[in-house]
Design an enzyme around this catalytic site. Structure first.
Site, mmCIF file in Angstrom:
data_model
loop_
_atom_site.group_PDB
_atom_site.id
_atom_site.type_symbol
_atom_site.label_atom_id
_atom_site.label_comp_id
_atom_site.label_asym_id
_atom_site.label_seq_id
_atom_site.Cartn_x
_atom_site.Cartn_y
_atom_site.Cartn_z
ATOM 1 N N HIS B 61 0.821 -1.216 0.000
ATOM 2 C CA HIS B 61 0.000 0.000 0.000
ATOM 3 C C HIS B 61 0.855 1.266 0.000
ATOM 4 O O HIS B 61 1.261 1.754 1.050
ATOM 5 C CB HIS B 61 -0.903 -0.019 1.248
ATOM 6 N N ASN B 95 -5.080 6.033 -7.285
ATOM 7 C CA ASN B 95 -5.688 7.368 -7.267
ATOM 8 C C ASN B 95 -4.723 8.424 -7.805
ATOM 9 O O ASN B 95 -4.394 9.401 -7.160
ATOM 10 C CB ASN B 95 -6.200 7.730 -5.867
ATOM 11 N N ASP B 152 -8.740 2.841 -3.367
ATOM 12 C CA ASP B 152 -8.178 3.509 -2.180
ATOM 13 C C ASP B 152 -8.355 5.019 -2.187
ATOM 14 O O ASP B 152 -8.189 5.684 -3.203
ATOM 15 C CB ASP B 152 -6.703 3.186 -2.001
ATOM 16 N N HIS B 231 -5.357 -0.640 5.862
ATOM 17 C CA HIS B 231 -5.175 0.221 7.047
ATOM 18 C C HIS B 231 -6.284 0.075 8.090
ATOM 19 O O HIS B 231 -6.987 1.029 8.424
ATOM 20 C CB HIS B 231 -4.993 1.696 6.671
ATOM 21 N N ASP B 304 0.893 2.659 3.745
ATOM 22 C CA ASP B 304 0.029 3.726 3.224
ATOM 23 C C ASP B 304 0.862 5.007 2.999
ATOM 24 O O ASP B 304 0.401 6.115 3.289
ATOM 25 C CB ASP B 304 -1.156 4.002 4.148
ATOM 26 N N HIS B 308 2.773 14.224 0.471
ATOM 27 C CA HIS B 308 2.086 15.466 0.109
ATOM 28 C C HIS B 308 3.086 16.611 0.100
ATOM 29 O O HIS B 308 4.067 16.600 0.846
ATOM 30 C CB HIS B 308 0.965 15.792 1.106
#
Lengths: 309, 428
Positions: B61, B95, B152, B231, B304, B308
């Site tokens: 992930h 995504n 996701d 998660h 995960d 950003h």
């Protein structure tokens, strides 16, 4: 003594700091009605209001509180400024900082906005309401009004009613009142009052009459239709009949109960018109005290920045 | 490609049930020999005395953001962050922008032009554009090399469409990696509870996750599709997975290092590095995640990894993007929090980071066997240090773990016989 750069909330203030502000407000109040007593203590200070949400009384109260002390006061019209071009809060703050702003007063729809602004500017920041977090100057003016009428806070029973979950006023009052020794109950329908609010050191109730029993202060809060996503109660008629305060319900309180409301009021919803305009109501006095408290805060913050220079 | 001799390391290979001092000889990208003492000449000899030699880690992930959000991360930078963390295989979530929902996007991610330094396996979206309206090109993505399917970032909102997706993907043997979140119950920015009340932030309850975990386990039962819960963060979700496994359903679950290391009490101000989805939960839930790692209800550790840009984090908490980077801290946090604390053994931890994720993907990795690809990580598990965000190679720096003291450092990562991390430094 108030030595902080900013006023972001009552959660982090000590009872001494709160009392410093309230005692300073006492000196300010007479200057509202008597212009000859007004000073130019803040003539070297520039103040900018930065309101991302609408406001009548808070913004006007701050602007007058600055002008009554001779400060330069400007309003940044958020909808007509670069904010509407997508400028970030931090960039807007740094721009105002460069222009020599001494005090920024911010209202914002997001929790923590005042904190992030304060962390990125040299100016003092006053939180005039952030999301569903805090509205410290409203709570301070409420505290001042209670102190003026009741002489103190120890053992007072204060009930805050209504739309608690969306209310930064309820939260700031809960922090402030408990620090000063009052017993606070938050009451309203279970969809608007979460039991986890007990972590603030207050009682939580869904029984309005029971909560009001023997109360020294009853504070109504506005149902904030603009913040409701899923209707938390069936309709206004049901709300006012089950959770509104009218003369009948008010009989459960102490004889000298104070009725307060931060405004604007939805007449006939959280409080009946008879209660709003009745002998127990101090709602209009709260407005005047708001100017006094904000004068005190501006003075204390500007004194601090003078010391720094 | 040359040969490598890794000498004198403690081999920990859960798949083959090995924990012993062994030498490994790598030639032509595969493990050519494993023995107590291998005397062969090699182009490169790594002295692994006192170090742990393990299968290259596998992360089911991660978000590498390419294409669409290259300022956050790319496959090139993300794969290097993975290598620094000991990972040799990672699965990238779909995504992206445009969404990875067709074969061309899968081929794009797999292209050598992406300059990945480890195995990057793309996951395809379940529905076109992740819009929950029609199925994505599931069969064509499977043929192009998608390793799994996932929506996701959200759940497929329509249960009938989800059921169809599960019936259809089963045909291609693709597991579904399930982000469980009922969006109508998730209108907040941190966990609902005392801390949210104190901070004045709107809370997200456990129910938003549990209601979809429940729904999709029911659908896994109905369809027989392999379901992997992403998660997992609440005790109620864990109970449902435990129950599903007891009934023999094809259900597994992963937990992230942040959900077993932190809880909502760690959020003391409005630092958005503590904002993730699912949110950091209550202490009780965090303890439940740790216990489920111990009793193996949670069989996989996944990061995960959610890079950003600083501008998306250095802003109002409620406005800030969700998620943190995790590839470069996962091994150390897992080792420190789970093994050093005495909760599970190193072998059990590595099972969750190597053999088990490989089994879920149905790939021949996550093991140190003669003839298998030379995907190997070497760590100094006695090395104590403070996490230094400035030294991270991910493009993003969003992590709440900066300055945290941890134990266990990756020194070497070998992928397909190529040394990618050499004594703590990237080779390319």
């Amino acid at each position: 003594m108030y030595g902080r750069k900013d006023l972001l909330g009552l959660r982090d203030l000590s009872s001494d700091e709160i009392m410093t502000i309230l005692n300073t407000a006492k000196e300010m109040k007479e200057k509202i009605d008597n212009p000859s007593l007004r000073t130019n203590d803040l003539s070297k200070s520039s103040i900018v209001t930065l309101f991302y949400e609408n406001s009548t009384r808070t913004k006007m109260s701050f602007m007058l509180a600055g002008e009554y002390q001779g400060a330069i006061v400007k309003d940044l019209g958020v909808s007509t400024s670069s904010v509407s071009k997508g400028e970030s809060l931090i960039d807007t703050g740094m721009t105002l900082d460069q222009m020599g702003t001494n005090i920024m007063i911010i209202r914002h729809q997001l929790t923590g906005a005042a904190h992030i602004l304060a962390g990125n500017v040299k100016a003092s920041v006053i939180n005039a309401g952030d999301g569903s977090n805090e509205h410290p100057t409203q709570a301070l003016l409420d505290l001042y009004t209670i102190m003026e009428r009741k002489g103190g806070f120890k053992g007072l029973k204060v009930v805050i009613l209504g739309d608690i979950s969306h209310s930064r006023v309820a939260r700031s009052n809960a922090f402030g009142l408990t620090k000063l020794g009052a017993q606070v109950t938050l009451a309203g329908p279970s969809t608007l009052v979460s039991s986890s609010m007990q972590s603030l050191g207050v009682k939580v109730s869904t029984d309005i009459a029971g909560a009001i029993h023997d109360a020294d202060v009853v504070m109504g809060l506005r149902i904030q239709f603009e913040r409701q996503r899923n209707m938390p109660f069936p309709n206004l008629r049901e709300y006012s009949s089950l959770f509104g305060v009218n003369d009948e319900i008010l009989k459960y309180a102490k004889k000298d109960v104070l009725v307060m409301h931060p405004g604007p009021v939805n007449r006939g919803v959280e409080l009946s018109t008879e209660v709003i305009d009745g002998k127990h109501s101090v709602i209009s006095i709260q407005v005047k005290n708001g100017v006094a408290v904000r004068m005190a805060i501006l003075k204390l913050l500007s004194e601090r920045s003078k010391r720094e220079v | 490609m040359g040969s490598i001799l890794i000498k004198g390391g403690r081999l920990v290979d859960p798949k083959n049930n090995v924990d012993a001092v062994r030498d490994i000889y790598v030639s032509d990208g595969v493990i050519a020999d494993i023995g107590e003492s291998i005397e062969k000449t090699a182009d490169r000899v790594i002295d692994a005395g006192g170090l742990v030699v393990m299968p290259g880690l596998i992360d089911l992930h991660v978000h590498f953001r390419e294409p669409g959000f290259e300022k956050k991360e790319t496959i090139a930078t993300g794969s290097r962050a993975g290598a620094m963390g000991g990972f040799t295989t990672v699965c990238t979530m779909p995504n992206t922008s445009p969404v990875t929902d067709n074969a061309i996007m899968i081929e794009y991610a797999l292209s050598p032009k992406r300059d990945a330094v480890i195995n990057v396996l793309p996951i395809g979206a379940i529905t076109r554009g992740q819009q929950s309206e029609e199925l994505a090109d599931i069969g064509q993505m499977a043929r192009a090399g998608a390793c799994a399917l996932s929506e996701d970032g959200k759940s497929v909102s329509d249960p009938a469409l989800m059921k169809n997706a599960m019936r259809y993907s089963k045909m291609f043997g693709l597991p579904i990696f399930d982000h469980c979140e009922e969006i109508s119950l998730a209108k907040g920015s941190m966990n609902a509870g005392d801390r949210a009340s104190i901070l004045g932030l709107k809370g997200i309850g456990d129910d938003s996750e549990e209601i979809i975990v429940s729904r999709d386990i029911i659908l896994a039962k109905a369809t027989g599709c392999r379901l992997h819960i992403c998660h997992i963060s609440t005790e109620g979700s864990i109970e449902q997975v435990r129950n599903a496994k007891m009934h023999g359903l094809p259900v597994t679950a992963e937990a992230t290092p942040h959900h077993f290391t932190l809880c909502d009490e760690d959020i003391t101000d409005y630092d958005s590095n503590y904002k993730m989805n699912p949110p950091l939960r209550s202490r009780k839930n965090m303890e439940a995640v740790r216990q489920a790692l111990k009793d193996n209800t949670i069989e996989v550790i996944a990061t995960d990894h959610a890079p950003h840009h600083v501008d998306e984090k250095n802003c109002e908490f409620e406005k800030a993007a969700n998620g943190i980077i995790g590839l470069e801290t996962s091994f150390a946090l897992s080792y420190t929090e789970l093994v050093e604390s005495g909760l599970i053994s190193l072998d059990e931890m590595l099972m969750k980071m190597t053999a088990k994720p490989a089994e879920i993907l149905g790939i021949d990795k996550g093991q140190l066997s003669v003839g298998s690809a030379a995907d190997i990580a070497i760590a100094d598990i006695d090395h104590v240090y403070a996490i230094d965000v400035d030294k991270m190679v991910s493009k993003a720096k969003n992590t709440p773990f900066g300055g945290r003291e941890v134990k266990g450092k990756i020194l070497y990562t070998v992928c397909g016989g190529e040394i990618i991390v050499d004594n703590g430094k990237l080779t390319r």
